[in-house]
Design an enzyme around this catalytic site. Structure first.
Site, mmCIF file in Angstrom:
data_model
loop_
_atom_site.group_PDB
_atom_site.id
_atom_site.type_symbol
_atom_site.label_atom_id
_atom_site.label_comp_id
_atom_site.label_asym_id
_atom_site.label_seq_id
_atom_site.Cartn_x
_atom_site.Cartn_y
_atom_site.Cartn_z
ATOM 1 N N HIS A 82 0.831 -1.197 0.000
ATOM 2 C CA HIS A 82 0.000 0.000 0.000
ATOM 3 C C HIS A 82 0.867 1.248 0.000
ATOM 4 C CE1 HIS A 82 -0.430 0.987 4.612
ATOM 5 N NE2 HIS A 82 0.815 0.842 4.258
ATOM 6 N N CYS A 138 5.100 4.896 5.344
ATOM 7 C CA CYS A 138 3.908 4.368 4.659
ATOM 8 C C CYS A 138 3.512 5.235 3.459
ATOM 9 C CB CYS A 138 2.738 4.211 5.628
ATOM 10 S SG CYS A 138 2.768 2.640 6.525
ATOM 11 N N HIS A 180 5.009 -0.243 -0.454
ATOM 12 C CA HIS A 180 5.741 -1.153 0.422
ATOM 13 C C HIS A 180 4.722 -2.130 0.965
ATOM 14 C CE1 HIS A 180 3.862 1.744 3.003
ATOM 15 N NE2 HIS A 180 3.826 0.791 3.901
ATOM 16 N N HIS A 202 3.004 -4.993 3.879
ATOM 17 C CA HIS A 202 2.796 -5.370 5.274
ATOM 18 C C HIS A 202 2.306 -6.816 5.317
ATOM 19 C CE1 HIS A 202 3.197 -1.443 7.229
ATOM 20 N NE2 HIS A 202 2.528 -0.925 6.211
ATOM 21 N N ASP A 219 -4.902 -10.588 -0.738
ATOM 22 C CA ASP A 219 -3.599 -11.238 -0.561
ATOM 23 C C ASP A 219 -2.724 -11.076 -1.808
ATOM 24 O OD1 ASP A 219 -1.692 -12.702 0.901
ATOM 25 O OD2 ASP A 219 -2.285 -14.552 -0.110
ATOM 26 N N HIS A 220 -1.478 -10.627 -1.572
ATOM 27 C CA HIS A 220 -0.508 -10.381 -2.660
ATOM 28 C C HIS A 220 -1.017 -9.357 -3.663
ATOM 29 C CE1 HIS A 220 1.392 -13.812 -0.818
ATOM 30 N NE2 HIS A 220 2.481 -13.532 -1.490
ATOM 31 N N GLU A 280 -1.448 -4.367 11.546
ATOM 32 C CA GLU A 280 -0.613 -3.941 10.424
ATOM 33 C C GLU A 280 0.842 -4.314 10.698
ATOM 34 O OE1 GLU A 280 -1.212 -0.253 7.761
ATOM 35 O OE2 GLU A 280 0.232 0.341 9.289
HETATM 36 NI NI NI Z 1 2.435 0.968 5.479
#
Ligand code: NI
Length: 137
Positions: free
Chosen positions: A17, A36, A42, A44, A82-83, A127
C-alpha cells in the site's frame, strides 16, 4: 442467564500500500504518513482476526461453524487482498487511503452481509506486531 460466546478466526494476508493525500506534496505526505507514504509502495504482513459473538445454537453448540467462517473470510477478504497492491489492484481503495482503520472497516463491510444479523461481528487487524485496530470500536 446464558452468556454470549466470542468465536475468532485468525487469517493472514500480505499486501502493498501507500498512504497519501493526492493534494499534498511528497514532503507533506512523508511528514504525516512516514514510511507508509513511500511513492513506490511497500508491503505489510497483515494479521486479521474476525470475531463473531452470539449465543451458541442449542443443537450444534456452535455460535458459528468455523469452517464456514474460514471459507467466507477466504472468499471475501483473502482472495481480494492477498498479494495485491491495495491502492492499485482493489476497488475498495481506489479513492480511500488504505490505513489499518479503513482496511478493517472495508473488511467488516464485506463480511457483515454474509453473517447472521443475530450475531455481532468485530474485526481486529494487525498492520505490524505492535500496531492494530479494532472495528467497530
Ligand atoms: Ni504501510
Amino acid at each position: 442467564m446464558e452468556q454470549k460466546v466470542a468465536v475468532s478466526r485468525k487469517e493472514h494476508f500480505n499486501a502493498a500500500h501507500r498512504l497519501f493525500c493526492a493534494d499534498w506534496s511528497d514532503a507533506e505526505n512523508k511528514r504525516v504518513f512516514g514510511a507508509c507514504s513511500n511513492p513506490n509502495y511497500h508491503g505489510h504482513n497483515y494479521e486479521l482476526v474476525v470475531q463473531v459473538i452470539g449465543y451458541p445454537d442449542p443443537q450444534t453448540g456452535f455460535v458459528i461453524n468455523t469452517k464456514d467462517l474460514s471459507i467466507l473470510v477466504e472468499k471475501e477478504v483473502i482472495a481480494r487482498f492477498d498479494h495485491k497492491n491495495l491502492n492499485l489492484d482493489t476497488d475498495a481503495f481506489k479513492n480511500l487511503n488504505p490505513t489499518a482503520e479503513n482496511i478493517a472497516r472495508v473488511i467488516y463491510d464485506f463480511l457483515r452481509p454474509n453473517i447472521s444479523a443475530s450475531l455481532e461481528l468485530k474485526i481486529r487487524l494487525y498492520e505490524t506486531e505492535r500496531n492494530f485496530v479494532d472495528y467497530p470500536a
